[in-house]
Design an enzyme around this catalytic site. Structure first.
Site, mmCIF file in Angstrom:
data_model
loop_
_atom_site.group_PDB
_atom_site.id
_atom_site.type_symbol
_atom_site.label_atom_id
_atom_site.label_comp_id
_atom_site.label_asym_id
_atom_site.label_seq_id
_atom_site.Cartn_x
_atom_site.Cartn_y
_atom_site.Cartn_z
ATOM 1 N N ASP A 254 0.735 -1.332 -0.003
ATOM 2 C CA ASP A 254 0.115 0.056 0.010
ATOM 3 C C ASP A 254 0.820 1.400 0.183
ATOM 4 O O ASP A 254 2.098 1.150 0.315
ATOM 5 C CB ASP A 254 -0.926 0.117 1.259
ATOM 6 C CG ASP A 254 -1.843 1.176 1.470
ATOM 7 O OD1 ASP A 254 -2.475 1.748 0.173
ATOM 8 O OD2 ASP A 254 -2.315 1.571 2.437
ATOM 9 N N ASP B 232 -0.326 4.998 1.325
ATOM 10 C CA ASP B 232 -0.329 5.790 2.330
ATOM 11 C C ASP B 232 -0.167 5.197 3.677
ATOM 12 O O ASP B 232 -0.766 4.086 3.962
ATOM 13 C CB ASP B 232 -1.732 6.616 2.487
ATOM 14 C CG ASP B 232 -2.109 7.236 0.934
ATOM 15 O OD1 ASP B 232 -1.550 8.214 0.732
ATOM 16 O OD2 ASP B 232 -2.739 6.773 0.100
#
Length: 606
Positions: A60, A62
């Protein structure tokens, strides 16, 4: 394994055999005596994982690859949401709110009916209730929650992610404001001012919609990009990690919900290498990944997903139609689904290690839907480790108090009418010690526990995150052949009974005769197999299942092409490493059930 507060498991464990407490300092030191990595660099294990079985490393963006700085990023979000609320008609006075990072905690629940922020254990039992900034006492809690229990339904919203931290604090600020300002009259489910009613559910919806609006308008992301050094932490070991993964014949992919333009800005800052003139790109960030997917819309990505499209990196616009070819390096894709992407890259499921920070969107869904191996990034972990280490004496005191209660009650049974008076005093001392320990973590205590009871968030980490660490960078400190071995977990009946204590009872199904008792003790090693009764002209009757004499399945092995490779099966490892003792052959004492098999004819034993 997660504690069961209803069964008082911990109390019973320490009472029956205090020296066997698995959480004692002496036991921890003994268990970790050969640990070479410092705590801040360690990866912690819930389920065993072999890195050499991983063919795809997914990330991922963020709060995983791009770790936002705290409290700078939360303060920025907080202020922009405040402005949006004022546009909705909220009073101008709320501009005076100032974000306090010591209050919000990930994993909290919000009760939309009563406007309470709840800290809940693994089973839905309420640990802490806060209304605005007011911490409710036991009597006040039971008025709204008679059993101090709640379940997740439409009434409850769970704050799963670090993006929720400013949202939690803003909700608390608003409820405290409306509860204390004389203009507003609070009732059980909201506030009244004049002819208007503002429910606690409506306050939540306004804040939630304002958060979404801030992100959709791109103002928040544009502000981050304008001063990216202020809001995003840059780790020089990130490109090293990604390069090392690919150098060991594994593939990397980026899977993020962020749009391409924002992803491009952040990843350029984190990974792109420039020439000496600081203008010419020497190495583009996209070269660190084999596959790049943006706008993934997790957790929808792990269900039906969306249309997979290819993006033109030069313009950021999507090309017409659904992409159906093989995923290519240096290309950027939008949307898609886990099912489609897995087929395109040739993944089977357990050969993927996905690293993310969102316990629901990244970890739970990828684990439940596609059986991906999971690594949870918990940036708060270093703070939790430090406080728990520094205040270990408080937790030891809690253990000692639990033990003292168990020892006091040990000699009592159902014939006793009154218990010792000291129990209530010890319980009060436990409450004081728990509160003191909690306050060292923050206003709402630890992310993982309240006293000796684990939180709902901790239970989800234990159940769904195979491994977890404070940062993805900690993977650098482990070789690619590393075997993350989970600590053996004992149930209460296994951990609380002294192995030296004789068992003066019979097992369920035990025979009463001495001959049968001796049969239960016999081992298959050296056991003589009796002649098997046979029918005339037929195959032998199998009177009981055969006991496997060799390993048939390794539950720690996720499978691979070399599962049946016995090349080193008979190698004596102890000759190469004298510290390893492999003389651990088990004494199997299984005895098959006795069955009376009648001889059908006189020819059976011929």
């Amino acid at each position: 394994m997660i504690e069961d507060p209803e069964n008082s498991e911990t109390d019973m464990q320490r009472a029956d055999h205090p020296r066997e407490s698995l959480s004692s300092d002496a036991e921890i030191r003994k268990r970790n005596i050969k640990t070479k990595r410092e705590p801040g660099h360690r990866i912690f294990v819930n389920r065993s994982l072999q890195l050499d079985r991983i063919k795809f490393y997914g990330f991922d963006m963020d709060y995983t690859l791009a770790l936002y700085k705290s409290p700078e990023f939360e303060e920025l979000t907080f202020q922009q949401v405040l402005e949006t609320l004022i546009e909705l008609g909220y009073p101008e006075q709320i501009r005076e709110f100032v974000y306090d990072r010591t209050f919000p905690l990930r994993g909290l629940w919000y009760d939309k009916l009563y406007g309470n922020i709840l800290k809940v254990d693994a089973y839905g039992n309420i640990l802490t209730v806060v209304h605005g900034f007011k911490f409710l006492n036991g009597h006040e809690v039971r008025q709204m929650y008679p059993n101090k229990y709640i379940t997740v339904d439409d009434r409850v919203y769970v704050f799963y992610t670090l993006f929720n931290l400013p949202e939690i604090y803003l909700i608390a600020c608003l409820i405290d404001y409306f509860s204390t300002v004389a203009t507003y009259v609070e009732n059980r489910t909201g506030v009244i001012y004049g002819q208007n009613i503002l429910s606690f559910r409506a306050i939540f919806n306004d804040v939630r919609n304002s958060i979404d609006r801030v992100h959709q308008r791109d103002k928040l992301k544009e502000t981050v990009c304008e001063n990216i050094e202020k809001y995003v932490h840059k780790d020089p070991q990130l490109p090293v990690l990604l390069d090392r993964i690919r150098s060991h014949n594994a593939k990397t992919f980026l899977l993020t919900n962020s749009e391409y333009w924002y992803t491009n800005n952040l990843m350029t800052y984190l990974l792109t290498i420039y020439a000496d003139d600081s203008k010419t790109i020497k190495r583009d960030w996209k070269s660190y990944f084999d596959y790049i997917l943006v706008d993934a819309q997790k957790p929808l990505f792990f269900a039906e997903g969306t249309t997979l499209r290819i993006i033109d990196p030069a313009t950021g616009s999507m090309k017409l139609g659904t992409y159906a070819g093989q995923l290519q390096q240096n290309e950027v894709y939008s949307g898609g689904s886990c099912e489609v992407v897995s087929k395109l890259i040739g993944s089977t499921g357990k050969d993927v290690l996905y690293v993310g920070d969102h316990i629901f969107g990244d970890i739970i869904k990828s684990k439940k839907q596609k059986a991906w191996r999971t690594m949870l990034v918990v940036p708060e972990l270093n703070h939790e480790l430090k406080v728990f280490h520094d205040k270990r004496d408080l937790f030891n005191t809690l253990e000692a108090l639990d033990t003292s209660i168990s020892e006091l009650l040990r000699s009592f049974d159902m014939t006793s009418n009154h218990g010792p008076d000291a129990v209530s005093k010890i319980k009060h001392k436990i409450q004081e010690c728990t509160h003191e320990l909690d306050m060292n973590f923050g206003l709402l205590g630890s992310l993982f526990r309240t006293g000796s009871r684990q939180t709902h968030f901790a239970s989800q980490v234990t159940r769904y995150a195979d491994i977890y660490a404070s940062t993805v960078i900690n993977l650098v400190y482990y070789p690619f052949f590393y075997f993350f071995r989970a600590v053996p977990q004992l149930m209460p009946h296994e951990s609380t009974v002294d192995p030296e204590e004789p068992m003066h009872f019979k097992s369920w199904g035990d025979e009463t005769s001495e001959s049968d008792t001796s049969d239960h003790r016999r081992s298959i090693h050296g056991q003589v197999t009796a002649s098997t009764p046979r029918l005339n002209h037929t195959l032998p009757i199998q009177t009981h299942p055969d006991l496997p004499l060799h390993v048939t399945h390794d539950h720690d092995d996720d499978g691979g092409d070399d599962d049946d490779d016995d090349e080193n099966e008979n190698e004596d490892i102890s000759t190469t490493d004298p510290d390893i003792d492999l003389n651990l052959r088990s004494r199997i004492t299984y005895t098959p059930p006795k069955r009376k098999v009648e001889q059908i004819s006189s020819g059976d034993n011929k």
